[in-house]
Each structure stands twice: as structure tokens, then as C-alpha cells.
Scaffold this active site. Structure first.
Site, mmCIF file in Angstrom:
data_model
loop_
_atom_site.group_PDB
_atom_site.id
_atom_site.type_symbol
_atom_site.label_atom_id
_atom_site.label_comp_id
_atom_site.label_asym_id
_atom_site.label_seq_id
_atom_site.Cartn_x
_atom_site.Cartn_y
_atom_site.Cartn_z
ATOM 1 N NE ARG A 139 -3.700 -2.348 0.006
ATOM 2 C CZ ARG A 139 -3.378 -3.520 -0.562
ATOM 3 N NH1 ARG A 139 -2.242 -3.633 -1.232
ATOM 4 N NH2 ARG A 139 -4.203 -4.539 -0.493
ATOM 5 C CB SER A 187 -9.141 -1.262 4.034
ATOM 6 O OG SER A 187 -9.629 -2.514 3.589
ATOM 7 C CD GLU A 257 -5.693 0.198 2.497
ATOM 8 O OE1 GLU A 257 -6.405 -0.058 1.520
ATOM 9 O OE2 GLU A 257 -5.274 -0.678 3.288
#
Length: 270
Positions: A139, A187, A257
Site C-alpha cells: 500500500r 479499508s 490506509e
């Protein structure tokens, strides 16, 4: 004064960003905003949207993609051309530019697995930067640090169209079963090592916990749902509370995130 520009071409994108820089305007480039939380006061600056920056072309086993293309459209295009390698990304809701910036992924696959190079706007010029120099990690990438993504080339593999379609359908069904319906930013936190952030939030007994219109999903604890009228402040207070509880109970420091866009004058951050 706030304003939004919607360039249709690479040339318009370059012109818009360079003009705003010369004017000394606070400027941010946004894509589909599927994992972006915007301050309740809005953003008192200039936004350059990639929403209209579209284009796809195939050459052999490579596809060149403009930054504004949606990941779902990219996967359909790969299917149409019998190209395999991104089936697991078919239900990711964001755009290519955002996907490159955060190295989006699902079902054990990441966009970095297939990226060959990215064309970046750096200091007024478009430069081709190859995957090895983009710092891809879980990520994360260096895309935003280096410049603004204009487009990218992905290298796939020839495959059987029926098999690709079947796999995409399977991944879409699996995602639908594991992720909650309703309005969310996806998320909220990254994995902690190899463990889902949702595992720790669930263990902390926070499923269903609510602040204002924001609620931690009963289905997946790493999702915050807008149950109606949720504000950015509600979201941040709830997310920060979950992060503090997980740290207090398990000594695990969760990392966001999602990305947060504050008002220009704001000192808020995550």
C-alpha cells in the site's frame, strides 16, 4: 477561491498544473476519491481532477492506461483482449492514478506486480519512470513523492478469455461476501504485519461502535460505514478511537490506509 479543473488530455493536465503553480495556488490532484476523506470545511484551494483523463490502448501483452481510467474498466479491457494478471483487482473501485500511488491490491495481487513504467509529470515535464525506481511496497509507492501520474504501462500475459472471466466473477463474489454494503471509504487501516487491522478492532470489541453518523461495520471491523449524515469529524474521531483502543489493548499501532485532505488553513492530519 476554490476551483476544480477537469483536463481531458495529457497536455491539458500539464497546462492546468503548471498554470496553478505559476499563480501560487494551493493545488491537489485527485482521482476517484474512493479512499479520500475530505475535511468538513472543504478544500479552499485548487483541485485538478483526473476523472476525464481517459484512454486505453493495447500492444501485444501490454496495456497503456491513462491515470483517470477506473480499475474496473481496466480489468474489463484486459478481459476483452484475453490478457491475464489483474483478475483479482477487478472489484477495486478506484482509478489508475490512485491505484499507482497506494499500490492497490486484493486477493494476494498488487498493481505493482504488473506495472512496467509510469509516466510522471515532474517539474513541468513528463518523465518515464520504471517500476524498479517507484519504491513499490505494501500500500505504498513513491509516485506522489516524485510527481503526478499521467499514465502507466502494465505487462500482462495471454490467457483464456473464459477462464479470465470466470476468475473475475469469483473474485467479485468473494469481495461481495467479505465486505459490507453501504457508503464507506474501504479499508481504513493497513495490515499490521501480516494481520488484518480488522482482526484487532474486532478483538477490541468495537464492531458496531458508533460516533455520530459513522459506525464500525458489524461485518468487517476495518470498514467505517456512513449510516446517514456522517461528517469527516465523525469518521476521524471514530477511527482515532479504534486506533487508540487497539494500541492500548494489544500494543499495535495501526496506520491509515485512507488519505485525508484538510482545508488549506487546517492543521488537522492523520
Amino acid at each position: 477561491m476554490a476551483c476544480v479543473a477537469y483536463p481531458n488530455t495529457k497536455e491539458e493536465m500539464i497546462s492546468a498544473i503548471e498554470f496553478l503553480k505559476q499563480e501560487g495556488r494551493d493545488c491537489v490532484v485527485l482521482g476517484a476519491c474512493t479512499n479520500t476523506l475530505i475535511n468538513d470545511r472543504g478544500f479552499d484551494g485548487a483541485v485538478v481532477s483526473t476523472d476525464m483523463l481517459k484512454g486505453k490502448s493495447v500492444c501485444g501483452d501490454r496495456i497503456y492506461l491513462s491515470a483517470g481510467e477506473k480499475m474496473s474498466a481496466v480489468c474489463r479491457y484486459a478481459l476483452e483482449n484475453s490478457l491475464s494478471g489483474i483478475e483479482g483487482l477487478c472489484s477495486i473501485p478506484g482509478s489508475v492514478g490512485g491505484g499507482l500511488s497506494m499500490n492497490c491490491g486484493a486477493f494476494g495481487r498488487e498493481l505493482a506486480d504488473v506495472v512496467e513504467y509510469v509516466d510522471l509529470l515532474i517539474d513541468g515535464k513528463v518523465e518515464r519512470v520504471y517500476a524498479k525506481d517507484l519504491g513499490f511496497a505494501y500500500r505504498h509507492s513513491k509516485v506522489k513523492e516524485l510527481g503526478v501520474a499521467i499514465g502507466a504501462s502494465v505487462k500482462l500475459a495471454a490467457g483464456n478469455k473464459n477462464r479470465i472471466a470466470k476468475d473475475m466473477k469469483g473474485y467479485a463474489i468473494a469481495r461481495g461476501k467479505s465486505q459490507p454494503k453501504g457508503k464507506s471509504l474501504g479499508s481504513v487501516f493497513k495490515k499490521a504485519g501480516d494481520v488484518s487491522a480488522g482482526y484487532f478492532i474486532d478483538r477490541a470489541g468495537l464492531k458496531g461502535y458508533r460516533i455520530g453518523g459513522a459506525q464500525i461495520s458489524q461485518m468487517h471491523a476495518n470498514f467505517i460505514i456512513n449510516t446517514g449524515g456522517a461528517t469527516s469529524a465523525d469518521f476521524l474521531r471514530l477511527a482515532d478511537y479504534a486506533r487508540q483502543e487497539v494500541d492500548k489493548r494489544f500494543g499495535v499501532k495501526l496506520k491509515y490506509e485512507i488519505e485525508y485532505l484538510p482545508a488549506v488553513s487546517s492543521t488537522d492530519h492523520i
